[in-house]
Enzyme design. Structure first.
Site, PDB file in Angstrom:
ATOM      1  N   ASP A  47     -28.719  -1.863   4.980  1.00 46.58           N
ATOM      2  CA  ASP A  47     -29.068  -1.041   6.140  1.00 46.58           C
ATOM      3  C   ASP A  47     -28.088  -1.232   7.301  1.00 46.58           C
ATOM      4  O   ASP A  47     -28.388  -0.945   8.449  1.00 46.58           O
ATOM      5  CB  ASP A  47     -30.506  -1.336   6.591  1.00 46.58           C
ATOM      6  CG  ASP A  47     -30.700  -2.816   6.910  1.00 46.58           C
ATOM      7  OD1 ASP A  47     -29.769  -3.609   6.642  1.00 46.58           O
ATOM      8  OD2 ASP A  47     -31.764  -3.168   7.434  1.00 46.58           O
ATOM      9  N   HIS A 250      -0.222  -2.319   0.517  1.00 45.13           N
ATOM     10  CA  HIS A 250      -1.421  -2.250   1.365  1.00 45.13           C
ATOM     11  C   HIS A 250      -2.253  -3.529   1.280  1.00 45.13           C
ATOM     12  O   HIS A 250      -3.478  -3.490   1.384  1.00 45.13           O
ATOM     13  CB  HIS A 250      -2.265  -1.014   1.001  1.00 45.13           C
ATOM     14  CG  HIS A 250      -1.639   0.263   1.469  1.00 45.13           C
ATOM     15  ND1 HIS A 250      -2.105   1.512   1.115  1.00 45.13           N
ATOM     16  CD2 HIS A 250      -0.574   0.495   2.271  1.00 45.13           C
ATOM     17  CE1 HIS A 250      -1.344   2.431   1.667  1.00 45.13           C
ATOM     18  NE2 HIS A 250      -0.405   1.845   2.376  1.00 45.13           N
ATOM     19  N   ASP A 267       1.718  -5.498   9.523  1.00 45.35           N
ATOM     20  CA  ASP A 267       1.703  -4.029   9.654  1.00 45.35           C
ATOM     21  C   ASP A 267       0.359  -3.694  10.275  1.00 45.35           C
ATOM     22  O   ASP A 267      -0.685  -3.905   9.650  1.00 45.35           O
ATOM     23  CB  ASP A 267       1.862  -3.386   8.272  1.00 45.35           C
ATOM     24  CG  ASP A 267       1.924  -1.861   8.329  1.00 45.35           C
ATOM     25  OD1 ASP A 267       1.625  -1.279   9.388  1.00 45.35           O
ATOM     26  OD2 ASP A 267       2.266  -1.242   7.286  1.00 45.35           O
ATOM     27  N   ASP A 278       1.390   2.436  14.892  1.00 44.91           N
ATOM     28  CA  ASP A 278       1.602   1.895  13.545  1.00 44.91           C
ATOM     29  C   ASP A 278       2.968   1.201  13.538  1.00 44.91           C
ATOM     30  O   ASP A 278       4.002   1.875  13.603  1.00 44.91           O
ATOM     31  CB  ASP A 278       1.565   3.057  12.532  1.00 44.91           C
ATOM     32  CG  ASP A 278       1.505   2.576  11.089  1.00 44.91           C
ATOM     33  OD1 ASP A 278       1.591   1.359  10.856  1.00 44.91           O
ATOM     34  OD2 ASP A 278       1.372   3.438  10.189  1.00 44.91           O
ATOM     35  N   HIS A 357       8.067   3.815  -1.555  1.00 44.48           N
ATOM     36  CA  HIS A 357       7.315   4.742  -0.686  1.00 44.48           C
ATOM     37  C   HIS A 357       8.270   5.599   0.126  1.00 44.48           C
ATOM     38  O   HIS A 357       9.479   5.365   0.131  1.00 44.48           O
ATOM     39  CB  HIS A 357       6.329   3.968   0.211  1.00 44.48           C
ATOM     40  CG  HIS A 357       6.969   2.925   1.102  1.00 44.48           C
ATOM     41  ND1 HIS A 357       7.574   3.240   2.290  1.00 44.48           N
ATOM     42  CD2 HIS A 357       7.073   1.569   0.976  1.00 44.48           C
ATOM     43  CE1 HIS A 357       8.013   2.127   2.870  1.00 44.48           C
ATOM     44  NE2 HIS A 357       7.742   1.101   2.077  1.00 44.48           N
ATOM     45  N   HIS A 361       5.530   9.010   7.796  1.00 40.38           N
ATOM     46  CA  HIS A 361       4.332   9.844   7.769  1.00 40.38           C
ATOM     47  C   HIS A 361       4.041  10.304   9.197  1.00 40.38           C
ATOM     48  O   HIS A 361       4.372   9.597  10.157  1.00 40.38           O
ATOM     49  CB  HIS A 361       3.132   9.118   7.140  1.00 40.38           C
ATOM     50  CG  HIS A 361       2.750   7.819   7.812  1.00 40.38           C
ATOM     51  ND1 HIS A 361       2.060   7.758   9.008  1.00 40.38           N
ATOM     52  CD2 HIS A 361       2.941   6.521   7.459  1.00 40.38           C
ATOM     53  CE1 HIS A 361       1.838   6.490   9.337  1.00 40.38           C
ATOM     54  NE2 HIS A 361       2.383   5.718   8.424  1.00 40.38           N
ATOM     55  N   HIS A 368      -2.263   8.519   9.139  1.00 39.93           N
ATOM     56  CA  HIS A 368      -1.439   9.385   8.289  1.00 39.93           C
ATOM     57  C   HIS A 368      -1.838  10.798   8.696  1.00 39.93           C
ATOM     58  O   HIS A 368      -2.745  11.392   8.135  1.00 39.93           O
ATOM     59  CB  HIS A 368      -1.720   9.128   6.806  1.00 39.93           C
ATOM     60  CG  HIS A 368      -1.332   7.747   6.376  1.00 39.93           C
ATOM     61  ND1 HIS A 368      -1.801   7.151   5.240  1.00 39.93           N
ATOM     62  CD2 HIS A 368      -0.502   6.830   6.938  1.00 39.93           C
ATOM     63  CE1 HIS A 368      -1.284   5.928   5.133  1.00 39.93           C
ATOM     64  NE2 HIS A 368      -0.505   5.720   6.137  1.00 39.93           N
ATOM     65  N   GLU A 391       9.821   3.846   8.512  1.00 43.89           N
ATOM     66  CA  GLU A 391       9.430   2.539   7.965  1.00 43.89           C
ATOM     67  C   GLU A 391      10.035   2.239   6.599  1.00 43.89           C
ATOM     68  O   GLU A 391       9.333   2.159   5.596  1.00 43.89           O
ATOM     69  CB  GLU A 391       7.909   2.430   7.884  1.00 43.89           C
ATOM     70  CG  GLU A 391       7.211   3.628   7.261  1.00 43.89           C
ATOM     71  CD  GLU A 391       5.694   3.406   7.149  1.00 43.89           C
ATOM     72  OE1 GLU A 391       5.287   2.288   6.738  1.00 43.89           O
ATOM     73  OE2 GLU A 391       4.929   4.328   7.440  1.00 43.89           O
ATOM     74  N   TYR A 395      11.219  -4.424  -1.394  1.00 42.57           N
ATOM     75  CA  TYR A 395      10.193  -5.292  -1.987  1.00 42.57           C
ATOM     76  C   TYR A 395      10.733  -5.855  -3.292  1.00 42.57           C
ATOM     77  O   TYR A 395      10.896  -5.105  -4.262  1.00 42.57           O
ATOM     78  CB  TYR A 395       8.902  -4.479  -2.209  1.00 42.57           C
ATOM     79  CG  TYR A 395       8.518  -3.691  -0.964  1.00 42.57           C
ATOM     80  CD1 TYR A 395       7.769  -4.294   0.054  1.00 42.57           C
ATOM     81  CD2 TYR A 395       8.945  -2.369  -0.789  1.00 42.57           C
ATOM     82  CE1 TYR A 395       7.447  -3.594   1.207  1.00 42.57           C
ATOM     83  CE2 TYR A 395       8.638  -1.663   0.362  1.00 42.57           C
ATOM     84  CZ  TYR A 395       7.892  -2.284   1.353  1.00 42.57           C
ATOM     85  OH  TYR A 395       7.579  -1.591   2.502  1.00 42.57           O
ATOM     86  N   ARG A 413       9.416  -4.971   5.516  1.00 41.99           N
ATOM     87  CA  ARG A 413       9.261  -3.591   6.016  1.00 41.99           C
ATOM     88  C   ARG A 413       9.406  -3.637   7.532  1.00 41.99           C
ATOM     89  O   ARG A 413       8.870  -4.544   8.167  1.00 41.99           O
ATOM     90  CB  ARG A 413       7.895  -3.015   5.628  1.00 41.99           C
ATOM     91  CG  ARG A 413       7.623  -1.625   6.170  1.00 41.99           C
ATOM     92  CD  ARG A 413       6.464  -0.902   5.467  1.00 41.99           C
ATOM     93  NE  ARG A 413       5.175  -1.532   5.633  1.00 41.99           N
ATOM     94  CZ  ARG A 413       4.524  -2.183   4.682  1.00 41.99           C
ATOM     95  NH1 ARG A 413       5.058  -2.299   3.479  1.00 41.99           N
ATOM     96  NH2 ARG A 413       3.341  -2.726   4.916  1.00 41.99           N
ATOM     97  N   GLU A 415       8.964  -1.019  10.832  1.00 42.33           N
ATOM     98  CA  GLU A 415       8.362   0.289  11.119  1.00 42.33           C
ATOM     99  C   GLU A 415       8.234   0.506  12.611  1.00 42.33           C
ATOM    100  O   GLU A 415       7.687  -0.338  13.331  1.00 42.33           O
ATOM    101  CB  GLU A 415       6.963   0.340  10.486  1.00 42.33           C
ATOM    102  CG  GLU A 415       6.171   1.583  10.834  1.00 42.33           C
ATOM    103  CD  GLU A 415       4.780   1.591  10.189  1.00 42.33           C
ATOM    104  OE1 GLU A 415       4.219   0.515   9.934  1.00 42.33           O
ATOM    105  OE2 GLU A 415       4.268   2.692   9.961  1.00 42.33           O
TER     106      GLU A 415
HETATM  107 MG    MG Z   1       2.177   0.921   9.007  1.00 45.34          MG
END
Ligand code: MG
Length: 448
Positions: A47, A250, A267, A278, A357, A361, A368, A391, A395, A413, A415
């Site tokens: 709940d 991610h 990130d 971002d 990637h 974006h 996004h 970005e 890797y 990375r 960005e």
């Molecule tokens: Mg990001």
């Protein structure tokens, strides 16, 4: 409407911003109607609910973030803007907080008419009667789908009485998302603010990085700074990835420990009046890049700089991506991770296991953000007011083919967020350093 009751003022946008957006949508609607729901809370466990996040289209059109609300816009009508909201119920409100009620929807949100939500089935046929087409995204809410279906059925049944159901249902994305893609001056200011808050949070996180600390402690520092400086919270699950965790794009488990000699990838994004930042930074755990780490970092940084330099009106996201890609692939050859002619490596996407990637974006009310990247089968030209991330990353997963030991497990990375200006790009995220020495100097400067 007084300023303090204008939702634009509450969101830190210029007065009348939401009304101006609706006016543009109404002009584009012509003889059509638009129905958008605010969405309902999602269960976290039993709940307990997640913090309510309103539907982005609904918010963009109204400035209202009330669960269950429904908006109807009717092009060409004398009173085009109708809202359905939960009725005032003091006993319920004592548990779950104040509701605006239909009166508040008119007084505070500029609705021409507002009704309790329970009246939707009764009023919707009337509101859709005679519209050429209905702009509506089905499958988001079973209740709203059913209300629309019933309204269309009722109108169809009463055609002999002069009623007319819309001839087609079209997804609202075509109309709304095109408008959302190019940001107004007020939206650019909101995005600058979100970027600034994001930079403060990421800088606070870098300052907490040290060997022996846990990723979650860095996450806590990032998110505390967001809230401390006025953000409503993280725009998405904060990523703090130490060592090889950074090779999972991610990763947001954040339960690992930071080891000496590792890199830490952060990130994160701050949400501010539902506009988002971002930023990614990758830093050495003990404030010093090892030679192999620095070599890869400098390639990613050069790729980011080349990509940002490619941003200008008339360029495309594809061109921005290609600019980053050329630097990354050349770098992979220099490091000995790829071999062969550049053209061939690009053509065969030989880099794909190291950079899987896209570079950018869109960024806005959604992290996004919406809007097509292609038009007529080709990448669309950038115009001033478009905002997006840049970005690039590399890797080098442990155990990946052809990765020598000194590079194994490195994930980097970088960005930043940029807005297209009249003659180039405005970088919105200068508030956190990116040059290797400057960012390394910030590491571990906060607390025991
Ligand atoms: Mg990001």
């Amino acid at each position: 409407m007084s300023d303090e009751r204008d939702p634009s003022a509450q969101a830190g946008l210029p007065p009348g911003e939401f009304a101006a957006r609706r006016a543009r949508v109404l002009a584009a609607l012509g003889p059509d109607a638009l129905v958008v729901g605010a969405g309902t809370p999602v269960t976290y466990a039993r709940d307990v609910e997640h913090r309510f996040r309103v539907d982005s289209d609904f918010y963009w059109l109204t400035g209202l973030a009330e669960p269950g609300a429904v908006l109807v816009l009717r092009g060409g009508a004398e009173q085009p803007f109708t809202l359905f909201v939960r009725p005032r119920e003091p006993e319920r409100e004592a548990w779950t907080g104040p509701r605006i009620g239909p009166e508040g929807a008119v007084a505070g949100y500029g609705a021409d008419r507002a009704y309790p939500l329970g009246e939707l089935p009764l009023q919707l046929p009337e509101l859709l009667d005679g519209a050429e087409r209905l702009h509506f995204a089905p499958w988001k809410s079973a209740a709203l789908d059913q209300a629309v279906q019933r309204a269309l059925g009722e109108l169809a049944l009463k055609e002999a009485q002069g009623r007319r159901a819309p001839g087609a249902i079209v997804l609202p994305a075509e109309l709304l998302h095109e408008l959302r893609l190019v940001k107004s001056a007020g939206e650019l200011a909101a995005l600058r603010r979100a970027a600034e808050l994001t930079a403060q949070g990421v800088a606070a996180g870098i300052a907490r990085v040290a060997p022996g600390r846990r990723e979650a402690q860095v996450q806590a520092a990032v998110e505390a700074a967001f809230l401390e400086h006025g953000a409503s919270g993280p725009a998405f699950p904060t990523i703090v990835a130490a060592g090889a965790h950074a090779c999972c794009l991610h990763y947001s488990d954040n339960r690992g420990a930071i080891g000496a000699g590792e890199l830490v990838l952060i990130d994160a994004g701050a949400e501010c009046a539902l506009y988002n930042g971002d930023i990614s930074r990758t830093v050495p755990a003990d404030g010093r890049f090892a030679p192999a780490q620095r070599a890869v970092y400098e390639i990613v940084l050069e790729a980011e700089q080349a990509a940002i330099a490619a941003v200008r009106p008339g360029a495309t996201l594809q061109a921005v991506h290609d600019a980053a890609l050329a630097v990354l692939v050349r770098g992979l050859v220099e490091l000995g991770l790829l071999s062969g002619p550049l053209e061939l490596l690009l053509e065969t996407r030989a880099y794909r296991s190291f950079f899987m990637h896209r570079t950018s974006h869109w960024l806005g009310v959604d992290v996004h953000d919406v809007g097509r990247t292609h038009a007529g089968g080709a990448p669309r030209p950038l115009v001033p007011g478009m905002v997006f991330t840049v970005e690039p990353g590399l890797y080098l997963a442990p155990g990946a083919e052809g990765v020598p030991p000194e590079f194994a497990g490195l994930g980097i990375r970088l960005e930043d967020d940029v807005a297209v200006t009249a003659d180039g790009a405005e970088v919105l995220t200068r508030g956190v350093p990116i040059a290797p020495d400057a960012v390394a100097a910030l590491v571990g400067t906060e607390g025991p």
